[in-house]
Structure formats: structure tokens, C-alpha cells
Write a protein that holds these residues in place. Structure first.
Motif, PDB file in Angstrom:
ATOM      1  N   UNK A  56     -19.316 -71.424 -30.533  1.00  0.00           N
ATOM      2  CA  UNK A  56     -19.807 -72.177 -31.691  1.00  0.00           C
ATOM      3  C   UNK A  56     -19.722 -71.353 -32.967  1.00  0.00           C
ATOM      4  N   UNK A  57     -19.894 -70.026 -32.857  1.00  0.00           N
ATOM      5  CA  UNK A  57     -19.741 -69.176 -34.040  1.00  0.00           C
ATOM      6  C   UNK A  57     -18.292 -69.156 -34.515  1.00  0.00           C
ATOM      7  N   UNK A  58     -17.378 -69.201 -33.556  1.00  0.00           N
ATOM      8  CA  UNK A  58     -15.959 -69.245 -33.912  1.00  0.00           C
ATOM      9  C   UNK A  58     -15.627 -70.536 -34.632  1.00  0.00           C
ATOM     10  N   UNK A  59     -16.244 -71.640 -34.191  1.00  0.00           N
ATOM     11  CA  UNK A  59     -15.973 -72.945 -34.795  1.00  0.00           C
ATOM     12  C   UNK A  59     -16.424 -72.979 -36.251  1.00  0.00           C
ATOM     13  N   UNK A  98     -19.930 -79.382 -18.894  1.00  0.00           N
ATOM     14  CA  UNK A  98     -20.738 -78.678 -19.886  1.00  0.00           C
ATOM     15  C   UNK A  98     -19.950 -78.345 -21.130  1.00  0.00           C
ATOM     16  N   UNK A  99     -18.668 -77.972 -20.945  1.00  0.00           N
ATOM     17  CA  UNK A  99     -17.822 -77.656 -22.096  1.00  0.00           C
ATOM     18  C   UNK A  99     -17.612 -78.879 -22.979  1.00  0.00           C
ATOM     19  N   UNK A 100     -17.533 -80.063 -22.379  1.00  0.00           N
ATOM     20  CA  UNK A 100     -17.386 -81.289 -23.160  1.00  0.00           C
ATOM     21  C   UNK A 100     -18.612 -81.548 -24.020  1.00  0.00           C
ATOM     22  N   UNK A 101     -19.795 -81.221 -23.483  1.00  0.00           N
ATOM     23  CA  UNK A 101     -21.023 -81.367 -24.273  1.00  0.00           C
ATOM     24  C   UNK A 101     -20.957 -80.492 -25.514  1.00  0.00           C
ATOM     25  N   UNK A 102     -20.575 -79.231 -25.329  1.00  0.00           N
ATOM     26  CA  UNK A 102     -20.449 -78.326 -26.475  1.00  0.00           C
ATOM     27  C   UNK A 102     -19.353 -78.789 -27.425  1.00  0.00           C
ATOM     28  N   UNK A 106     -19.505 -79.454 -31.387  1.00  0.00           N
ATOM     29  CA  UNK A 106     -18.618 -78.699 -32.278  1.00  0.00           C
ATOM     30  C   UNK A 106     -17.776 -79.618 -33.156  1.00  0.00           C
ATOM     31  N   UNK A 107     -17.515 -80.821 -32.666  1.00  0.00           N
ATOM     32  CA  UNK A 107     -16.714 -81.759 -33.449  1.00  0.00           C
ATOM     33  C   UNK A 107     -17.378 -82.081 -34.786  1.00  0.00           C
ATOM     34  N   UNK A 108     -18.712 -82.043 -34.835  1.00  0.00           N
ATOM     35  CA  UNK A 108     -19.423 -82.308 -36.084  1.00  0.00           C
ATOM     36  C   UNK A 108     -19.127 -81.245 -37.129  1.00  0.00           C
ATOM     37  N   UNK A 109     -18.738 -80.045 -36.665  1.00  0.00           N
ATOM     38  CA  UNK A 109     -18.518 -78.926 -37.579  1.00  0.00           C
ATOM     39  C   UNK A 109     -17.069 -78.823 -38.026  1.00  0.00           C
ATOM     40  N   UNK A 110     -16.154 -79.109 -37.114  1.00  0.00           N
ATOM     41  CA  UNK A 110     -14.728 -78.993 -37.438  1.00  0.00           C
ATOM     42  C   UNK A 110     -13.979 -80.207 -36.910  1.00  0.00           C
ATOM     43  N   UNK A 111     -14.326 -81.355 -37.484  1.00  0.00           N
ATOM     44  CA  UNK A 111     -13.793 -82.610 -36.962  1.00  0.00           C
ATOM     45  C   UNK A 111     -12.307 -82.791 -37.290  1.00  0.00           C
ATOM     46  N   UNK A 116     -12.766 -77.755 -32.272  1.00  0.00           N
ATOM     47  CA  UNK A 116     -13.750 -78.335 -31.355  1.00  0.00           C
ATOM     48  C   UNK A 116     -13.240 -78.374 -29.921  1.00  0.00           C
ATOM     49  N   UNK A 117     -11.919 -78.136 -29.706  1.00  0.00           N
ATOM     50  CA  UNK A 117     -11.362 -78.111 -28.358  1.00  0.00           C
ATOM     51  C   UNK A 117     -11.557 -76.768 -27.671  1.00  0.00           C
ATOM     52  N   UNK A 118     -12.010 -75.749 -28.406  1.00  0.00           N
ATOM     53  CA  UNK A 118     -12.152 -74.410 -27.839  1.00  0.00           C
ATOM     54  C   UNK A 118     -13.054 -74.364 -26.607  1.00  0.00           C
ATOM     55  N   UNK A 119     -14.216 -75.044 -26.605  1.00  0.00           N
ATOM     56  CA  UNK A 119     -15.045 -74.996 -25.391  1.00  0.00           C
ATOM     57  C   UNK A 119     -14.323 -75.529 -24.153  1.00  0.00           C
ATOM     58  N   UNK A 120     -13.482 -76.561 -24.340  1.00  0.00           N
ATOM     59  CA  UNK A 120     -12.741 -77.109 -23.203  1.00  0.00           C
ATOM     60  C   UNK A 120     -11.723 -76.099 -22.704  1.00  0.00           C
ATOM     61  N   UNK A 121     -11.042 -75.430 -23.622  1.00  0.00           N
ATOM     62  CA  UNK A 121     -10.076 -74.405 -23.229  1.00  0.00           C
ATOM     63  C   UNK A 121     -10.782 -73.208 -22.588  1.00  0.00           C
TER      64      UNK A 121
END
Length: 536
Positions: A56-59, A98-102, A106-111, A116-121
Motif C-alpha cells: 500500500x505504501x508503494x501504491x 486476501x490480495x483482491x481485498x487489498x 488500493x484502487x481508490x488510490x491509483x485507479x 492497484x494490481x500489485x497485491x494480486x501479483x
């Protein structure tokens, strides 16, 4: 719009801090349960949760702080642990869920980007390290699905960035700040909206605002009544708020617009200390068709035409209705005092309102006019302000040639029908010819009540205790009743509001969510669980 308020309550009606406390406790329990078969389970959940925390800090490190990141990470880790335990799978088998939840947060920050795909990766990498290539491939495919799902949903929503708005709602659960205002700001438009300011006796300020005090708590105009009450009373005055004309299309979209309104009101108040002897008309009420209207003077023209409904819900006076009514020496005030019934305004209602206003103009001018205002704090009744906010309970009493009228104002959003009847009958029995009850229509607590999305005044607080507080406000108003000088200022403030087009687009999105919400939930939450079970 009530459907949108109900939807909002399911998300923003929760405390991020409380969710995090519950999630932490439950995660510890589930992780310990998992250690019975996988001794290193706690380390797995700590490690992956920590990586989500860092992601989330990266986002967006400008917005996200450690507290917010922890809230999101611990809830996401709990989701993973819950499914791992429920289906008796090795630790992090459901890392994708869980990654999808994050990712949604994250999409709210970098839509607009890919971040926002970073947690999934990240879940892809975790699966690879854990030797589960099939799940790693599934995570990569789901990143593609998430990226493609967003424009498809936005197209169904008529061009509105519905997925970004949804993720902003979800983010607000954890952040409890104004980031969601960004989603509304993009829909907003600059508009010049009137406000009416009365200063009674140099000590009490009554504001009738055509800005609507919404859309939701913590967001834009949801803070309007609270901030006006705080800032005006900080100047040494008492304060009462009434909502005039308009609905959510006149919601200030961000805090900056609200502060601009507040400053304009403060300036008007300080310039309105040159009060003149009070003048008024006899209090009068009329009921035509489904419309009830009460005429009430504050001591200076224009007088108040307080509008409520008999069968329908009393829920905002649309701007299109107000444009077709010649209010003359009156201004229309939204009573917002009846929740039950359909929300509707038709041609017959416009006609009835017009005739009702015309009937008010037949009220005789007063030869002798007095006015008094009382106000009590309701913090002892409702410490959290869910039903009655910081602006408390106000009572305005006027007397015209021996005929008395009473207007009671609760700082809330609509009113219990039983409480309304009790107030009206109580004071008509004490000699008031006209008694009307209004609420400020504040949206400060929208998202608190289940079902409707907020609590109406009198929903949970004992009516007897409320009536005691009203008695004190009325007693103060009667005690101060006199020929006090009254000043009036009308002003127009340029602010960014949601606008009719933005309001319509949100309504369209709500209808789309109601139709497609199940499909979206399946795609984002249920399908990953089933696919992980299939490939694990």
C-alpha cells in the motif's frame, strides 16, 4: 437516493479501528489453530500480511499511513486465514482472495494506473515460492480479469467510474478520511447557490441553506451543519440550521467547498448586526392534496414557508419543483419531518404547493410582533450524535397580535411519526395556533443505521426524554419573547456541488449495482474462492 444511502451504510457505517481490532484478535486465533497442523503458519500470515502492508505504501505513500495500511493488511490476512482454516488448506492457499481485498482498496488510490494490481501479483509470487504454479498462473489471470472488469463495469454505469467509486467506499472504511471526495469531485460542477441568514436580537442566527447537507458523513456537505454550528457559535451567537430547496444535486462535494460556505455565512452574520424592529405576518398553515405548508415569520421578510407532506415522505424539495412555484414574500423550507411513505413529487403536488403558498400570502400583517428563540444541547440524549447532532434542539416562538406560532428544529435527518404527533399535539394543547417540526436534514451520521442508512430522530431515543428537552427549548424561547431587532441577509455562494448530471449518474450507478452487484460480487469474491479450491 435513499438506496444509495442504504448501500453506503453497509460500508461506511463501520469503524475501521474497530474492524482492525476484531480482525487482529480473530486472525491470532485462526493462525494458532493452523499451527496445530502447520507449525510455521503464524510466520506465513505475518510475512504475507507485512508484504500487503508494504504494498500500500508503494501504491500511494502520500495518502497511506501505517495505521491505514495495518487496517487493510490485517483484514486481508484474516480473509486468507479464515478460508485456509474453513477448507483445511495449507497456509496462504487463499492468498489471492486476501490480495483482491487489498487491491480493491488500493484502487481508490491509483485507479487510473496499474498499481492497484500489485497485491494480486504479490500473491502470484507467494504461490510460486510455495510451489503452487497452478495458483500462481491463476493469480496472473485474475490480474488480467480485474483490469478488464473495470472498464466493462464503467461502461454499464454510463461512463461513471463505478469501480473506482466502489473502491473509494471500501477505502473509507479503513481510512475514515476524505479520499472518497475525489470520486465525487470529478462529478461536481461549480454552481452559485443561495443562503438566507437571519440574526434575531443580535444573539441568535438562523440559516436557511439551499445547499443540501449531504451526501454522507465525513464527506463534503455531510459536515456542513456541524461546521456552521461550531463556527457561528464560536463568534458568540446561538445557531439554528434549516434546509431550503434542493436535494443531493446541491451537495457540496468536498471540505473546501463547505469551508467556503461557512466563511460566507460568518461574514454575513458579522455584517448583519444592524437589526430593525421586527415585522411579521400571522402564523398560518394550509393542507392541500398531499402537501402541508406552514407560514412562519422570524421578524423580517422573507417569511418561512415550511413544507411537509401528508401521505408521501417529506424528503427534499426538488429544484425543479421550486422553480415552478412563485414563493413571493416567502422562502421554501424543507421540513424533512416524515420518513414513511413514497418519495415523490408530481404535477398535482406542484399545483398544491403553489396554492398553499398563495394561501399563506393571505395572512394579515401584524400590528404587534414578537419573537423568541431557545436552544438546548442534546448531548445527554445522544452522546454520539447519531439521531440528534451537535446543533441540538431549537425552538422559535412568534406572537402576532396575540396569535402564537412555534417552530421546533431538531439537528437530525427526518423524524419518527409518533414523535412528530406528540410534539404538535403537546403544544397546540398549550395555546399555539400553528406548530411545526423540522429537522436540519444533516447527513453527519449517514452510514450509522442499518436498513435506511441512518437513524431518524426518535428512532431509539426515548420520546419522553426528547419532549423534556423540547420543553426546555420552548421555555427559553418564551422567556426571551419580545420585539427584538432582526436582520436579514441573502447571499449566493459559488461552490462545487454534485450537480444534477452528477446526481443522475450516481443514481444510474446505484441502479446498475442493484442489477449487477451479485455478478460483480461473484467475479471479485466468490469465483476466486471456488477457483482456488479447484486448482489447489
Amino acid at each position: 437516493m435513499r438506496a444509495f444511502e442504504r448501500s453506503y451504510s453497509l460500508l461506511l457505517g463501520r469503524s475501521g479501528r474497530r474492524l482492525a481490532v476484531y480482525a487482529t484478535s480473530l486472525l491470532m486465533v485462526l493462525a494458532l489453530v493452523k499451527t496445530l497442523t502447520y507449525p510455521a503458519a503464524v510466520l506465513y500470515y505475518l510475512a504475507f500480511g507485512g508484504l500487503l502492508f508494504a504494498t500500500l505504501f508503494v501504491v500511494d505513500r502520500r495518502v497511506v499511513n501505517p495505521r491505514r495500511s495495518y487496517y487493510v493488511a490485517v483484514v486481508s490476512a484474516l480473509v486468507i486465514a479464515f478460508f485456509d482454516v474453513a477448507f483445511q488448506k495449507p497456509p496462504l492457499t487463499f492468498a489471492l482472495v486476501g490480495a483482491l481485498t487489498t487491491a480493491l482498496v488500493a484502487m481508490a488510490l491509483r485507479c487510473r494506473g496499474f498499481a492497484y494490481l500489485l497485491p494480486i501479483l504479490l500473491s502470484t509470487a507467494a504461490y510460486y515460492v510455495l510451489g503452487q504454479p497452478h495458483l500462481a498462473l491463476l493469480s496472473v489471470l485474475y490480474a488480467v480479469v480485474m483490469y478488464g472488469l473495470k472498464p466493462a463495469i464503467n461502461k454499464m454505469a454510463g461512463g461513471l467510474d463505478a469501480m473506482c467509486m466502489f473502491s473509494s467506499f471500501l477505502y473509507a472504511v479503513f481510512a475514515e478520511d476524505d479520499v472518497i471526495e475525489d470520486a465525487f469531485r470529478e462529478l461536481g460542477k461549480a454552481e452559485r447557490v443561495p443562503l438566507h441568514v437571519y440574526v434575531v436580537g443580535g444573539r441568535h442566527v438562523v440559516v436557511v441553506s439551499d445547499f443540501h447537507p449531504g451526501p454522507f458523513r465525513h464527506i463534503g456537505g455531510g459536515q456542513l451543519v456541524d461546521l456552521l454550528n461550531r463556527e457561528v457559535e464560536a463568534l458568540g451567537f446561538r445557531f439554528t440550521f434549516l434546509h431550503g430547496v434542493g436535494s443531493h444535486e446541491r451537495d457540496p462535494v468536498d471540505r473546501g467547498s463547505v469551508l467556503k460556505i461557512v466563511e460566507a455565512v460568518k461574514t454575513a452574520v458579522l455584517s448583519a448586526l444592524d437589526g430593525k424592529p421586527p415585522t411579521g405576518v400571522q402564523p398560518r398553515e394550509a393542507a392541500l392534496g398531499d402537501v402541508k405548508i406552514a407560514g412562519f415569520s422570524l421578524g423580517a421578510a422573507p417569511h418561512l414557508a415550511v413544507v411537509s407532506r401528508l401521505r408521501s415522505a417529506s424528503d427534499d424539495i426538488p429544484t425543479w419543483v421550486a422553480r415552478r412555484v412563485d414563493a413571493g414574500a416567502y422562502i421554501l423550507v424543507d421540513a424533512q419531518n416524515k420518513f414513511d411513505g413514497p418519495v415523490r413529487w408530481g404535477e398535482e403536488d406542484v399545483k398544491a404547493l403553489s396554492e398553499g403558498v398563495a394561501a399563506l400570502h393571505e395572512a394579515p400583517l401584524c400590528r404587534s410582533f414578537s419573537v423568541g428563540v431557545g436552544k438546548v444541547d442534546a448531548g445527554h440524549l445522544d452522546p454520539l450524535g447519531f439521531e440528534i447532532g451537535p446543533a441540538g434542539i431549537s425552538a422559535v416562538v412568534n406572537e402576532c397580535d396575540g396569535v402564537r406560532g412555534l417552530l421546533v428544529v431538531f439537528d437530525g435527518n427526518n423524524l419518527d411519526a409518533g414523535l412528530y404527533e406528540k410534539v404538535v399535539s403537546r403544544y397546540k394543547g398549550r395555546g399555539f395556533r400553528v406548530v411545526e417540526v423540522a429537522t436540519t436534514d444533516t447527513h453527519r451520521a449517514t452510514g450509522v443505521g442499518l436498513g435506511r442508512g441512518y437513524r431518524i430522530v426518535g428512532e431509539r431515543i426515548d420520546h419522553g426524554r426528547i419532549l423534556e428537552a423540547v420543553d426546555r427549548a420552548v421555555a427559553e424561547a418564551e422567556k426571551t419573547l419580545g420585539a427584538h431587532p432582526v436582520s436579514y441577509r441573502r447571499m449566493e455562494v459559488d461552490a462545487v456541488v454534485l450537480g444534477e448530471e452528477g446526481f443522475q449518474r450516481i443514481q444510474h450507478a446505484v441502479r446498475m449495482y442493484k442489477k449487477m452487484g451479485g455478478l460483480i460480487a461473484v467475479a471479485v469474491f466468490l469465483a476466486p474462492v471456488l477457483l482456488v479450491l479447484l486448482f489447489a
